[in-house]
Design a protein around this motif. Structure first.
Motif, PDB file in Angstrom:
ATOM      1  N   LEU A 213       0.806  -1.215   0.000  1.00 26.08           N
ATOM      2  CA  LEU A 213       0.000   0.000   0.000  1.00 26.08           C
ATOM      3  C   LEU A 213       0.841   1.268   0.000  1.00 26.08           C
ATOM      4  CD1 LEU A 213      -2.838  -0.963   2.521  1.00 26.08           C
ATOM      5  CD2 LEU A 213      -2.641  -1.468   0.078  1.00 26.08           C
ATOM      6  N   ASN A 214       2.120   1.145   0.409  1.00 26.86           N
ATOM      7  CA  ASN A 214       3.032   2.291   0.445  1.00 26.86           C
ATOM      8  C   ASN A 214       2.559   3.354   1.443  1.00 26.86           C
ATOM      9  OD1 ASN A 214       5.547   3.077  -0.667  1.00 26.86           O
ATOM     10  ND2 ASN A 214       4.553   4.671  -1.867  1.00 26.86           N
ATOM     11  N   LEU A 215       1.878   2.916   2.507  1.00 23.02           N
ATOM     12  CA  LEU A 215       1.312   3.835   3.489  1.00 23.02           C
ATOM     13  C   LEU A 215       2.037   3.734   4.824  1.00 23.02           C
ATOM     14  CD1 LEU A 215      -2.503   3.147   2.891  1.00 23.02           C
ATOM     15  CD2 LEU A 215      -1.140   5.036   1.956  1.00 23.02           C
ATOM     16  N   LYS A 216       1.990   4.848   5.564  1.00 15.43           N
ATOM     17  CA  LYS A 216       2.444   4.894   6.950  1.00 15.43           C
ATOM     18  C   LYS A 216       1.215   5.101   7.838  1.00 15.43           C
ATOM     19  CE  LYS A 216       7.001   6.798   5.814  1.00 15.43           C
ATOM     20  NZ  LYS A 216       7.959   7.916   6.030  1.00 15.43           N
ATOM     21  N   PRO A 217       1.327   4.817   9.137  1.00 14.19           N
ATOM     22  CA  PRO A 217       0.157   4.934  10.020  1.00 14.19           C
ATOM     23  C   PRO A 217      -0.538   6.290   9.954  1.00 14.19           C
ATOM     24  CG  PRO A 217       1.910   3.777  11.150  1.00 14.19           C
ATOM     25  CD  PRO A 217       2.494   4.248   9.850  1.00 14.19           C
ATOM     26  N   GLU A 218       0.208   7.357   9.816  1.00 13.51           N
ATOM     27  CA  GLU A 218      -0.392   8.693   9.799  1.00 13.51           C
ATOM     28  C   GLU A 218      -1.194   8.973   8.529  1.00 13.51           C
ATOM     29  OE1 GLU A 218       4.067   9.345   8.699  1.00 13.51           O
ATOM     30  OE2 GLU A 218       2.873   8.046  10.035  1.00 13.51           O
ATOM     31  N   HIS A 219      -1.073   8.109   7.547  1.00 14.14           N
ATOM     32  CA  HIS A 219      -1.759   8.337   6.274  1.00 14.14           C
ATOM     33  C   HIS A 219      -3.218   7.882   6.278  1.00 14.14           C
ATOM     34  CE1 HIS A 219       2.434   8.162   4.211  1.00 14.14           C
ATOM     35  NE2 HIS A 219       2.083   9.410   4.475  1.00 14.14           N
ATOM     36  N   ILE A 220      -3.633   7.111   7.286  1.00 14.91           N
ATOM     37  CA  ILE A 220      -4.996   6.566   7.233  1.00 14.91           C
ATOM     38  C   ILE A 220      -5.841   7.003   8.426  1.00 14.91           C
ATOM     39  CG2 ILE A 220      -4.216   4.563   5.923  1.00 14.91           C
ATOM     40  CD1 ILE A 220      -4.735   2.874   8.480  1.00 14.91           C
ATOM     41  N   ALA A 221      -7.142   7.087   8.166  1.00 13.46           N
ATOM     42  CA  ALA A 221      -8.125   7.371   9.210  1.00 13.46           C
ATOM     43  C   ALA A 221      -8.652   6.053   9.772  1.00 13.46           C
ATOM     44  CB  ALA A 221      -9.276   8.189   8.625  1.00 13.46           C
ATOM     45  N   ASN A 222      -9.458   6.142  10.828  1.00 14.98           N
ATOM     46  CA  ASN A 222     -10.057   4.933  11.394  1.00 14.98           C
ATOM     47  C   ASN A 222     -11.319   4.516  10.652  1.00 14.98           C
ATOM     48  OD1 ASN A 222      -8.055   4.772  13.255  1.00 14.98           O
ATOM     49  ND2 ASN A 222      -9.292   5.288  15.026  1.00 14.98           N
ATOM     50  N   THR A 223     -11.773   5.363   9.731  1.00 16.30           N
ATOM     51  CA  THR A 223     -12.887   5.009   8.850  1.00 16.30           C
ATOM     52  C   THR A 223     -12.334   4.851   7.445  1.00 16.30           C
ATOM     53  OG1 THR A 223     -14.513   6.194  10.191  1.00 16.30           O
ATOM     54  CG2 THR A 223     -15.105   5.737   7.907  1.00 16.30           C
ATOM     55  N   ILE A 224     -12.515   3.663   6.877  1.00 17.70           N
ATOM     56  CA  ILE A 224     -11.939   3.316   5.582  1.00 17.70           C
ATOM     57  C   ILE A 224     -13.052   2.996   4.598  1.00 17.70           C
ATOM     58  CG2 ILE A 224     -10.360   1.799   4.343  1.00 17.70           C
ATOM     59  CD1 ILE A 224      -8.871   3.166   6.553  1.00 17.70           C
TER      60      ILE A 224
ATOM     61  N   LYS B  69      -2.393  11.937  -0.994  1.00 14.30           N
ATOM     62  CA  LYS B  69      -2.712  11.061  -2.120  1.00 14.30           C
ATOM     63  C   LYS B  69      -1.496  10.180  -2.371  1.00 14.30           C
ATOM     64  CE  LYS B  69      -5.712  14.394  -4.526  1.00 14.30           C
ATOM     65  NZ  LYS B  69      -5.980  15.077  -5.829  1.00 14.30           N
ATOM     66  N   ILE B  70      -1.693   8.875  -2.280  1.00 17.08           N
ATOM     67  CA  ILE B  70      -0.577   7.932  -2.444  1.00 17.08           C
ATOM     68  C   ILE B  70      -1.040   6.807  -3.366  1.00 17.08           C
ATOM     69  CG2 ILE B  70       0.944   6.286  -1.262  1.00 17.08           C
ATOM     70  CD1 ILE B  70       0.625   8.120   1.239  1.00 17.08           C
ATOM     71  N   ARG B  71      -0.220   6.470  -4.329  1.00 17.10           N
ATOM     72  CA  ARG B  71      -0.619   5.455  -5.305  1.00 17.10           C
ATOM     73  C   ARG B  71       0.530   4.505  -5.573  1.00 17.10           C
ATOM     74  NH1 ARG B  71      -4.776   6.870 -10.088  1.00 17.10           N
ATOM     75  NH2 ARG B  71      -5.237   4.736 -10.771  1.00 17.10           N
ATOM     76  N   LYS B  72       0.234   3.205  -5.530  1.00 17.51           N
ATOM     77  CA  LYS B  72       1.198   2.174  -5.881  1.00 17.51           C
ATOM     78  C   LYS B  72       0.438   0.990  -6.464  1.00 17.51           C
ATOM     79  CE  LYS B  72       4.933  -0.735  -4.036  1.00 17.51           C
ATOM     80  NZ  LYS B  72       5.638  -1.182  -2.806  1.00 17.51           N
ATOM     81  N   ARG B  73       0.819   0.583  -7.680  1.00 12.58           N
ATOM     82  CA  ARG B  73       0.112  -0.494  -8.375  1.00 12.58           C
ATOM     83  C   ARG B  73      -1.376  -0.143  -8.449  1.00 12.58           C
ATOM     84  NH1 ARG B  73       3.029  -5.943  -5.850  1.00 12.58           N
ATOM     85  NH2 ARG B  73       5.160  -5.149  -5.927  1.00 12.58           N
ATOM     86  N   GLU B  74      -2.255  -1.112  -8.107  1.00 10.78           N
ATOM     87  CA  GLU B  74      -3.686  -0.831  -8.144  1.00 10.78           C
ATOM     88  C   GLU B  74      -4.198  -0.180  -6.869  1.00 10.78           C
ATOM     89  OE1 GLU B  74      -2.073  -3.792  -7.871  1.00 10.78           O
ATOM     90  OE2 GLU B  74      -3.569  -5.403  -7.880  1.00 10.78           O
ATOM     91  N   PHE B  75      -3.312   0.046  -5.911  1.00  7.53           N
ATOM     92  CA  PHE B  75      -3.720   0.576  -4.611  1.00  7.53           C
ATOM     93  C   PHE B  75      -3.570   2.099  -4.596  1.00  7.53           C
ATOM     94  CE2 PHE B  75      -1.734  -3.662  -3.898  1.00  7.53           C
ATOM     95  CZ  PHE B  75      -2.923  -4.366  -3.724  1.00  7.53           C
ATOM     96  N   HIS B  76      -4.687   2.782  -4.708  1.00  3.19           N
ATOM     97  CA  HIS B  76      -4.731   4.240  -4.735  1.00  3.19           C
ATOM     98  C   HIS B  76      -5.422   4.701  -3.460  1.00  3.19           C
ATOM     99  CE1 HIS B  76      -6.466   8.062  -6.903  1.00  3.19           C
ATOM    100  NE2 HIS B  76      -5.561   8.358  -5.992  1.00  3.19           N
ATOM    101  N   THR B  77      -4.736   5.497  -2.658  1.00  2.00           N
ATOM    102  CA  THR B  77      -5.252   5.920  -1.363  1.00  2.00           C
ATOM    103  C   THR B  77      -5.322   7.435  -1.278  1.00  2.00           C
ATOM    104  OG1 THR B  77      -4.221   3.992  -0.317  1.00  2.00           O
ATOM    105  CG2 THR B  77      -4.960   5.756   1.145  1.00  2.00           C
ATOM    106  N   GLN B  78      -6.425   7.937  -0.752  1.00  2.00           N
ATOM    107  CA  GLN B  78      -6.556   9.352  -0.420  1.00  2.00           C
ATOM    108  C   GLN B  78      -7.221   9.462   0.939  1.00  2.00           C
ATOM    109  OE1 GLN B  78      -8.244  11.946  -3.408  1.00  2.00           O
ATOM    110  NE2 GLN B  78      -7.343  10.780  -5.098  1.00  2.00           N
TER     111      GLN B  78
END
Length: 294
Positions: free
Chosen positions: A19-30, A52-61
């Motif tokens: 996902l290329n994410l760190k803990p601070e990048h996500i909320a508790n509601t997904i 906004k972070i994107r890697k492969r098919e995993f796009h996160t905002q």
């Protein structure tokens, strides 16, 4: 005990591997969506977007909607990707990535899928919203984990008998939504039912192009199944994996589906983009009102 590097894989910047994410990048509601491009279609209703972070098919905002912090992430198609996404989201909140040790205090995420599906009942028209009360996995994901405590074997056994389930296929597993979160997401605009999570789009969902099917009457038999006055309402490709992985890991999950195709009538939505957008707005409003209650 620290988790080995080969099991908990991190990138050089310390982010979780896929996902290329760190803990601070996500909320508790997904919010999970299948299509990476659908992430933008959800967050355009946000007040702010902080990352906004994107890697492969995993796009996160991640951002705020009506003042509530929410993360939207694309999973791609299928429960193999759900295994990656739910495990790595859980690791971000329940494992200390520096020490590689499980945290003493458990964090529970609210996970809401916004997805498309095919209706299997003639009385559920295209563009309808379906809340998956129960999900049946035709894949084998949950069988790789100690998961019997979250499964509903009586439904699986009844369904397998009804379908004349081929012994070469994985035994279906059955899991329910989180009752509190799932109940809140319902209204007079939604229908509630049993969702089949298929392992493919064509043959596993009864579509025939050039290949004959092992069971040409599978969808017909699925539509006739009933358990405790509940019928199978729709087919899709992620919900059972989300429900199973979420329950095992101590998270809450619900799947929101818009019916784009009715398999019994052969109809397809004349405006699928509008139908999906309606579900997005409905789901965001429900999430915000739920967060205001808890």
């Amino acid at each position: 005990m620290a988790i080995a590097q080969s099991e908990l894989i991190l990138n050089q910047d310390g982010s979780i591997y896929h996902l290329n994410l760190k803990p601070e990048h996500i909320a508790n509601t997904i919010i999970t969506v299948g299509d990476p491009d659908r992430v933008d279609k959800v967050t355009r209703y946000f007040d702010t977007v902080e990352c906004k972070i994107r890697k492969r098919e995993f796009h996160t905002q991640t951002g705020t909607c009506q003042g509530k912090r929410i993360t939207v992430i694309s999973t791609g198609i299928g429960t193999d990707n759900i295994d990656i996404v739910i495990n790595e989201l859980d690791a971000l909140v329940n494992i200390d990535l520096n020490t590689r040790e499980i945290k003493e205090k458990h964090t529970s995420l609210d996970i809401i899928r916004i997805g498309t599906c095919g209706g299997i009942q003639p009385d559920i028209p295209v563009n309808s919203f379906v809340v998956s009360e129960i999900a049946v996995g035709f894949d084998s994901l949950l069988h790789f984990y100690e998961s019997k405590h979250v499964q509903l074997p009586e439904i699986s056994e009844s369904l397998s008998k009804h379908l004349g389930w081929d012994k070469n296929k994985a035994l279906p597993y059955v899991v329910s939504f989180d009752e509190k979160l799932g109940s809140h997401m319902q209204s007079e605009l939604t229908k509630k039912g049993i969702t089949i999570t298929n392992i493919g789009f064509y043959g596993p969902q009864g579509r025939v192009l050039r290949l004959p099917l092992q069971d040409a009457k599978l969808n017909e038999k699925i539509s006739l199944f009933e358990y405790d006055n509940k019928k199978i309402t729709n087919l899709e490709m992620e919900t059972a994996g989300i429900y199973g992985m979420a329950k095992i890991l101590g998270h809450k999950a619900v799947s929101m589906n818009v019916v784009l195709a009715n398999r019994s009538s052969g109809e397809f939505s004349k405006n699928p983009k509008k139908a999906v957008d309606r579900l997005i707005k409905y789901t965001l409003d429900k999430i915000v009102s739920y967060q205001n209650q808890v």
